[in-house]
Design an enzyme around this catalytic site. Structure first.
Site, short mmCIF file in Angstrom:
data_model
loop_
_atom_site.label_atom_id
_atom_site.label_comp_id
_atom_site.label_asym_id
_atom_site.label_seq_id
_atom_site.Cartn_x
_atom_site.Cartn_y
_atom_site.Cartn_z
N ASN A 185 8.55 1.18 -1.50
CA ASN A 185 8.59 1.83 -2.81
C ASN A 185 8.32 3.33 -2.72
O ASN A 185 7.42 3.87 -3.35
CB ASN A 185 7.63 1.15 -3.80
CG ASN A 185 6.19 1.12 -3.32
OD1 ASN A 185 5.91 1.35 -2.15
ND2 ASN A 185 5.28 0.83 -4.23
N ASP A 218 -2.85 -3.32 1.86
CA ASP A 218 -2.25 -2.81 0.62
C ASP A 218 -2.78 -1.42 0.32
O ASP A 218 -3.07 -1.07 -0.83
CB ASP A 218 -2.50 -3.76 -0.55
CG ASP A 218 -1.58 -3.47 -1.75
OD1 ASP A 218 -0.65 -2.64 -1.60
OD2 ASP A 218 -1.80 -4.06 -2.83
N HIS A 235 -0.74 -10.12 -0.68
CA HIS A 235 -2.03 -10.02 -1.39
C HIS A 235 -2.37 -11.20 -2.32
O HIS A 235 -2.46 -11.05 -3.53
CB HIS A 235 -2.12 -8.70 -2.16
CG HIS A 235 -0.89 -8.29 -2.91
ND1 HIS A 235 -0.20 -9.12 -3.77
CD2 HIS A 235 -0.23 -7.10 -2.94
CE1 HIS A 235 0.82 -8.48 -4.29
NE2 HIS A 235 0.83 -7.25 -3.80
N ARG A 285 4.07 6.36 1.09
CA ARG A 285 4.59 7.20 -0.01
C ARG A 285 5.74 8.12 0.37
O ARG A 285 6.55 8.47 -0.49
CB ARG A 285 3.46 8.03 -0.62
CG ARG A 285 2.26 7.24 -1.12
CD ARG A 285 2.63 6.21 -2.16
NE ARG A 285 1.45 5.60 -2.79
CZ ARG A 285 1.47 4.44 -3.44
NH1 ARG A 285 2.60 3.76 -3.54
NH2 ARG A 285 0.38 3.98 -3.98
N HIS A 305 1.18 1.56 2.14
CA HIS A 305 2.01 2.48 1.35
C HIS A 305 1.80 3.89 1.88
O HIS A 305 0.73 4.48 1.71
CB HIS A 305 1.64 2.40 -0.13
CG HIS A 305 1.92 1.07 -0.75
ND1 HIS A 305 3.14 0.74 -1.31
CD2 HIS A 305 1.14 -0.04 -0.88
CE1 HIS A 305 3.09 -0.50 -1.76
NE2 HIS A 305 1.90 -1.00 -1.50
#
Length: 447
Positions: A101, A314, A241, A71, A69
């Site tokens: 995301n 993750d 995951h 961001r 991630h």
């Protein structure tokens, strides 16, 4: 490890243990491994090369993370492509997949191309955007999968990670759609109705603490459904995951029947258990939650025997205020890029479950294959791209989040002493990390 100031673009790595085996010299020239030999120092081929003394170090292919991630765009307070890829290089990675995301969500060709361009500009590692499965991660309508696949970013991995694609009809359509360009759907397996208000793993500890439990069946039921859907449509499924022993058994069953499913486990799920939640420290709040010790042992065994294919960090950085609050209000997620190698060394290599060659398989070869990367996850052989990492397996270091390159300070390993340290990372033949510190990004990366 001693070095001279890199100036030539040609590097001679001296006496590194290749994949934990015999020591050898590796000559890097023009971005590729030009020669490998017992002793290349003083040979005409190595004339003018910058020498890197690597005796006692292990040479491994650059690590590939299928689950990061970053961001950006939209949550630059938590992480940026620049800070996240710096962390990745320090952790021994040469490629990361940026999850969808962000804000706006990476559900169009325009957004994935933006992320791809930011990665090129940074130049620390390859950044491969992951496209959203559904518009806005809302689970109602398929996103522009084909357009993202045809974009400059050439997206091949699609995921609504953080949110499960819970509608079976939509999941089937997504699996069917990506077959046209050999894509893969990476599922966040979490049945939403079974986890409403859940705060931690469901079990004895959740009962004692009075926290709403997150049952294993919420993960396992989605995996069971999706492997059958993947079999039905003949498509590729990747399970993000994995966290329970039951999930391992379902994936093992599916693979035994020839279903095209792959799976990942995070470093933190290989070590940490629900017992840590007794502290009510929000740094241990994560999705999926930390499970019981029997789950941890099952995950380690599954990674060792190939049931679980890869390590996925993750890596989920958060601003301080998102974790410095009551447990129920805290964000879920942990950082992982700069600690992954050490945690896997501790849990898998030092326990005798895996070798360094196995490590290369689960952190480089297999994730690159799943992501359909042509120039990452390649063997350390003559003519191959020089994406590699030098590791000191005898080193010991104490995790201090304040000294990390990532913006996120939410490391669950803060204060722990870990084994193994990245001494150098080569990205396309260029040393992005030397002597354990950031050097310079790949030159001309913005072109």
């Amino acid at each position: 490890m001693s070095t001279a100031t890199p100036t030539t673009g040609t590097y001679l790595i001296r006496q590194a243990s290749v994949l934990g085996g015999d020591a050898a010299d590796l000559l890097i020239r023009e971005g590729v491994i030009a020669e490998i030999g017992a002793d290349l120092l003083g040979t005409p081929a190595a004339a003018g090369a910058t020498v890197i003394e690597a005796e006692g170090l292990v040479a491994l292919p650059g690590m590939v993370d299928l689950h990061t991630h970053l961001r950006e765009p939209g949550r630059e307070d938590a992480e940026t492509v620049e800070t996240g890829t710096r962390a990745a290089a320090l952790g021994g990675f040469t490629s990361v997949h940026a999850m969808a995301n962000s804000s706006p969500v990476a559900d169009t060709a325009g957004v994935v191309e933006q992320v791809y361009s930011l990665g090129k500009e940074s130049g620390w590692v390859d950044v491969r955007p992951v496209g959203a499965v559904t518009v806005g991660l809302a689970g109602k309508q398929l996103a522009e999968l084909g357009a993202m696949a045809d974009s400059r970013a050439r997206v091949r991995v699609f995921s609504d990670d953080g949110i499960c694609v819970s509608d079976p009809v939509l999941m089937r359509r997504a699996l069917e759609y990506v077959k046209a360009f050999d894509g893969v759907i990476a599922q966040h397996a979490q049945e939403p109705r079974l986890t409403e208000g859940a705060q931690m793993n469901e079990g004895k500890v959740s009962s004692v603490l009075g926290l709403a439990g997150w049952p294993a069946v919420a993960e396992e039921s989605i995996i069971a459904r999706d492997v059958l859907l993947a079999q039905h449509v003949g498509s590729r499924l990747h399970v993000c995951h994995v966290s329970t022993a039951g999930s391992v058994e379902i994936i093992r069953w599916a693979k035994a029947r020839g279903i095209n499913v792959t799976a990942e486990v995070t470093p933190h799920h290989l070590w940490l258990t629900e017992e840590l939640v007794r502290s009510y420290n929000p740094v241990y709040k994560v999705n999926p939650p930390l499970r019981a010790d029997e789950d941890v042992q099952a995950l380690r065994a599954a990674l060792a025997d190939g049931t679980i294919d890869i390590i996925g960090t993750d890596h989920a950085p958060h601003p301080d205020e998102a974790k410095a609050c009551e447990w129920a209000q805290a964000a879920m997620g942990m950082t992982g890029l700069e600690t992954a190698l050490s945690v896997v060394q501790h849990t898998m290599i030092e326990t005798g479950l895996m070798s360094w060659a196995d490590f290369a398989r689960v952190t480089s070869f297999a994730p690159a294959a799943i992501g359909r990367l042509a120039d990452q996850g390649r063997p350390l052989e003559v003519g191959e791209p020089a994406n590699l990492v030098l590791v000191d397996p005898a080193a010991r270091w104490t995790v201090d989040p304040a000294k990390m390159a990532t913006k996120g300070r939410n490391s669950p390993f803060a204060g722990r002493e870990l084994p193994g340290a990245v001494k150098a990372t080569f990205f396309r033949g260029h040393p992005t990390v030397l002597d354990g510190v950031l050097n310079t990004p790949y030159p001309g990366s913005a072109s």
